[in-house]
Each structure stands twice: as structure tokens, then as C-alpha cells.
Design an enzyme around this catalytic site. Structure first.
Site, PDB file in Angstrom:
ATOM      1  N   GLU A  54      -6.114 -10.571  -1.097  1.00  0.00           N
ATOM      2  CA  GLU A  54      -7.144  -9.903  -0.220  1.00  0.00           C
ATOM      3  C   GLU A  54      -8.599 -10.004  -0.870  1.00  0.00           C
ATOM      4  O   GLU A  54      -9.013  -9.134  -0.789  1.00  0.00           O
ATOM      5  CB  GLU A  54      -6.467  -8.658   0.081  1.00  0.00           C
ATOM      6  CG  GLU A  54      -5.175  -8.679   0.708  1.00  0.00           C
ATOM      7  CD  GLU A  54      -4.756  -7.631   1.582  1.00  0.00           C
ATOM      8  OE1 GLU A  54      -5.645  -6.757   2.002  1.00  0.00           O
ATOM      9  OE2 GLU A  54      -3.497  -7.440   1.670  1.00  0.00           O
ATOM     10  N   GLU A  89       0.729  -1.184   0.096  1.00  0.00           N
ATOM     11  CA  GLU A  89      -0.041  -0.048   0.058  1.00  0.00           C
ATOM     12  C   GLU A  89       0.854   1.407   0.268  1.00  0.00           C
ATOM     13  O   GLU A  89       0.650   2.189   0.818  1.00  0.00           O
ATOM     14  CB  GLU A  89      -1.057  -0.072   1.269  1.00  0.00           C
ATOM     15  CG  GLU A  89      -1.896  -1.147   1.263  1.00  0.00           C
ATOM     16  CD  GLU A  89      -2.982  -1.489   2.223  1.00  0.00           C
ATOM     17  OE1 GLU A  89      -2.883  -0.540   3.148  1.00  0.00           O
ATOM     18  OE2 GLU A  89      -3.428  -2.395   2.218  1.00  0.00           O
TER      19      GLU A  89
HETATM   20  O1  9MR Z   1      -7.643  -8.140   7.878  1.00  0.00           O
HETATM   21  C1  9MR Z   1      -6.815  -7.501   8.969  1.00  0.00           C
HETATM   22  C2  9MR Z   1      -7.403  -7.200  10.069  1.00  0.00           C
HETATM   23  O2  9MR Z   1      -7.490  -8.216  10.863  1.00  0.00           O
HETATM   24  C3  9MR Z   1      -6.627  -5.977  10.931  1.00  0.00           C
HETATM   25  O3  9MR Z   1      -6.971  -5.620  11.749  1.00  0.00           O
HETATM   26  C4  9MR Z   1      -6.058  -4.940   9.812  1.00  0.00           C
HETATM   27  C5  9MR Z   1      -5.256  -3.942  10.580  1.00  0.00           C
HETATM   28  O4  9MR Z   1      -5.006  -2.853   9.596  1.00  0.00           O
HETATM   29  O5  9MR Z   1      -5.585  -5.364   8.885  1.00  0.00           O
HETATM   30  C6  9MR Z   1      -6.530  -6.131   7.800  1.00  0.00           C
HETATM   31  O6  9MR Z   1      -5.770  -6.554   6.725  1.00  0.00           O
HETATM   32  C7  9MR Z   1      -5.309  -5.649   5.944  1.00  0.00           C
HETATM   33  C8  9MR Z   1      -4.049  -6.104   5.206  1.00  0.00           C
HETATM   34  O7  9MR Z   1      -3.109  -6.673   5.830  1.00  0.00           O
HETATM   35  C9  9MR Z   1      -3.648  -5.295   4.157  1.00  0.00           C
HETATM   36  N1  9MR Z   1      -4.707  -4.732   3.260  1.00  0.00           N
HETATM   37  C10 9MR Z   1      -6.013  -4.203   3.857  1.00  0.00           C
HETATM   38  C11 9MR Z   1      -6.443  -5.447   4.988  1.00  0.00           C
HETATM   39  C12 9MR Z   1      -7.708  -5.133   5.505  1.00  0.00           C
HETATM   40  O8  9MR Z   1      -7.837  -3.952   6.470  1.00  0.00           O
END
Ligand code: 9MR
Length: 369
Positions: free
Chosen positions: A265, A160
């Protein structure tokens, strides 16, 4: 006479019930259904990989041939203070995939979010100098990748980094090192594990401006002889986004740029898109807007959701020559981060499996082909 005449029929019945039993014990799996096209993956939480969720374990073992760590490899978890590494959850995750012969994806080495707070700061709380930042990035990448060398199929090296308008996100990495933080991170990663694939990963990949910047970054890395193997197009979708044609164009353009394309994702919200700043004064209206289907999706919405997911999957199949992996961000609907986003307590339906662990209808045509 009668007995003899019945015998073939009885034998046939016997054969049928054996066949039925076999089908019942070995249901069709996603990994077989897509074996000729791409890897099929899921993000796992630590309940599953620490042995606390046998039902999810059975689902994952049957259907998926690739896994990615939903949270346990992010810097705030794995490297919470300078020089301190918490390996337990990540070790269990890697062992889980290794024991099941899966392609294991590491997520993620550099990300502004869930970044360990110490990472960009000196003892006075100011940003560190570029030299110190480089040292910290090099140490972090080398330590984490070396521990799992030979076991991880590919790493999301940088997550990102670019905004929807195509500009660089003003993350601490960017603020301290400028654009150079990406080539630097990829050089460190290539040195740490020459056999692991190295990826850039981001959301909103249908955005033309974002696509242009990533194409430039890929070309620049290649021109400088710095290895990049793939681009992860995060598939966080909803009922009104992304623009399918632009998403497909991005798949095509990245493919032409000579990198592997992964749909990472993947999930699709079935709820109306609400922005985080939504401000509805009346509480009942607020709940209805934010959590409209707490007891199950209405049939028409369910149908529409499956139709959209099916169109997406068909798109991925059309580009199976460049798409190397399709990974869902979770297993069944109850395990999705989207139940808590943009605020806690929504009942969401974004994943490939329902809460009762059955595959969603759009998958049937692949599973029963
Ligand atoms: O699914 C993840 C969630 O459990 C966490 O709380 C969150 C923290 O920012 O991150 C989520 O996963 C993210 C991923 O690592 C990167 N892209 C966006 C995803 C959804 O927020």
C-alpha cells in the site's frame, strides 16, 4: 566514390534508428529494474481487471509482476450475506494476474473496515457468541481461499489489528474472541491453502509500540507452530511522516523476527497533512488548504516529493535481503484513494506514475541503470 564512402555512415544511421525503434517499443520496466531485489506490485481496481481500462492494463502488464485487489476481495464485497458469495470481480482479478504470470495477493480475509455487516451479528443485532464467530471466520476463510487455491501467492489474513499505541483495535473480531482471533485466523488459513503465504498487514508501522506488539504476535504464532510468512508494512506516507529511521528500524526488526517483509500500500501524499476534523470557516481558505494544487504540483513540492520517495526506495533497496515485495496502492495518480481522503475532490499526486502514465522522476535512476 562518394556513394561508397557514405555507405558505412548510412548503415550506422540505419542501425541507430533500428535501435531507437527497439528502445521505443520496449521501454524499461520497473519489474526488470527491481528483478534482483523484490517483486514490484500495484493495487488494481475492477475497471482494470474487468477489461474496461486498456491504458492501465498496458501500464500494469509492462511494469508490475505482482497485483493486489484494491477492494473486490473484502468481505462486504465477496461475502455480503451469510452463505452468499459474489465471485465475479474477484474471479476476473485472479484470472487477470494468472494470464499475465503475476504473483497475486489476496486482500484481505479479516478486516474491521468494509466488514460485511452480517459477519459479527446475530438476527437480533447483537454480537454473536465466540463459537459462532469462530465458525463464521473458519467458513469465510476456507471458502474464499479454497476457491483460489494454487493461484494466490499470498493473503493478507488479518488487516489493521493493532493501534498506534500498541494495543489491540477493538474490532468485532477482538471484542468477541479477544487476542485469540489472530492465531485462529492463521490456523484456518494455513489449513485452507498450505502453499499460500500468510501475512499480517497494517499501517503506521514506524510506531515503536505497534512494532513491539507485532513482534510479540509473530513470536507467539511461531512458538505455537502456527505459520506466518510475512508482515505487510503499509506505506501510506506524507510529506511529514513517517519517521524514516523508525520505519527502517521496523524493517530490520521484522526481518530479524524471521518473517518476510513487504512494503504494501505504498503511496505518499504530496499535499499538506490535514486531519479529518479540520474546521476552517472561510470556504476559499478551506479549499486552498484541502486542495491546494488542482492544476499540478509546484516544482519545489514535486522535487521534494521525489526526493522523499527516492530516499524511501533507497531504503527498501538497502534491505532487499528481507523485503520480498514493494506494492504501490494504485497505478497512476488519478487512481489513488487519496484523491478522496480525508475528503472527496482533492487532486493528489501520491503514486509511482503521473496522470499521463509516465514514471515519476525518482524512478529514473532505477529504470535507466
Ligand atoms: O483504496 C481503498 C478504497 O478504494 C476504499 O474505499 C477503502 C475503504 O476503506 O479502502 C481503501 O484501501 C485501504 C486498504 O484496503 C487497507 N488499508 C488502507 C487503504 C486505504 O484506505
Amino acid at each position: 566514390m562518394k556513394t561508397i564512402a557514405l555507405l558505412p555512415a548510412l548503415l550506422l544511421l540505419g542501425a541507430c534508428s533500428t535501435a531507437q525503434k527497439e528502445t521505443a517499443t520496449t521501454p524499461p520496466s520497473l519489474k526488470d529494474a527491481f528483478a534482483d531485489s523484490f517483486l514490484i506490485g500495484a493495487a488494481l481496481n475492477t475497471d482494470c481487471t474487468n477489461g474496461l481500462d486498456p491504458a492501465t492494463d498496458s501500464l500494469v502488464s509492462l511494469h508490475f509482476n505482482s497485483i493486489v485487489a484494491e477492494n473486490c476481495m473484502k468481505s462486504e464485497k465477496i461475502n455480503p450475506s451469510e452463505g452468499v458469495y459474489e465471485w465475479d470481480d474477484a474471479d476476473n482479478f485472479v484470472n487477470y494476474g494468472t494470464e499475465r504470470g503475476m504473483k497475486i495477493i489476496g486482500h484481505t480475509l479479516l478486516w474491521h473496515s468494509q466488514l460485511a455487516p452480517w459477519f459479527p451479528l446475530d438476527s437480533a443485532g447483537n454480537n454473536v457468541t465466540p463459537d459462532v464467530m469462530k465458525q463464521r471466520i473458519a467458513n469465510h476463510i476456507s471458502t474464499v481461499m479454497t476457491r483460489y487455491k494454487g493461484k494466490i501467492h499470498g493473503w493478507d489474513v488479518v488487516n489493521e489489528a493493532i493501534l498506534e499505541d500498541g494495543s489491540y483495535r477493538k474490532s468485532p473480531f477482538y471484542e468477541i474472541l479477544g487476542e485469540e482471533f489472530i492465531p485462529f485466523a492463521f490456523s484456518c488459513a494455513a489449513a485452507a491453502d498450505p502453499d499460500a503465504e500468510l501475512y499480517l498487514n497494517d499501517y503506521s508501522m514506524a510506531s515503536p509500540a505497534k512494532r513491539e506488539t507485532y513482534l510479540k504476535i509473530i513470536a507467539d504464532l511461531k512458538a505455537r507452530g502456527i505459520r506466518i510468512d510475512g508482515i505487510g508494512m503499509q506505506g501510506h506516507m506524507g510529506m511529514d511522516y513517517p519517521d524514516f529511521a523508525e520505519f527502517e528500524k521496523s524493517i530490520e526488526e521484522y526481518g530479524k523476527a524471521g518473517v518476510g517483509v513487504m512494503i504494501t500500500e505504498w503511496d505518499m501524499s504530496a499535499l499538506p497533512t490535514v486531519n479529518q476534523g479540520a474546521n476552517v470557516a472561510d470556504t476559499t481558505a478551506f479549499n486552498k488548504l484541502l486542495n491546494p494544487y488542482p492544476d499540478g504540483l509546484p516544482e519545489d513540492i514535486d522535487r521534494e516529493w521525489n526526493e522523499r520517495m527516492g530516499r524511501m526506495m533507497d531504503m527498501f533497496m538497502r534491505h532487499a535481503d528481507v523485503i520480498t515485495r514493494v506494492t504501490a496502492w494504485g497505478t497512476d495518480d488519478s487512481k489513488s484513494w487519496k484523491n478522496d481522503w480525508p475528503m472527496k475532490g482533492r487532486t493528489e499526486y501520491p503514486l509511482l506514475f503521473s496522470r499521463s502514465l509516465t514514471p515519476k522522476p525518482f524512478l529514473n535512476k532505477y529504470l535507466n541503470k
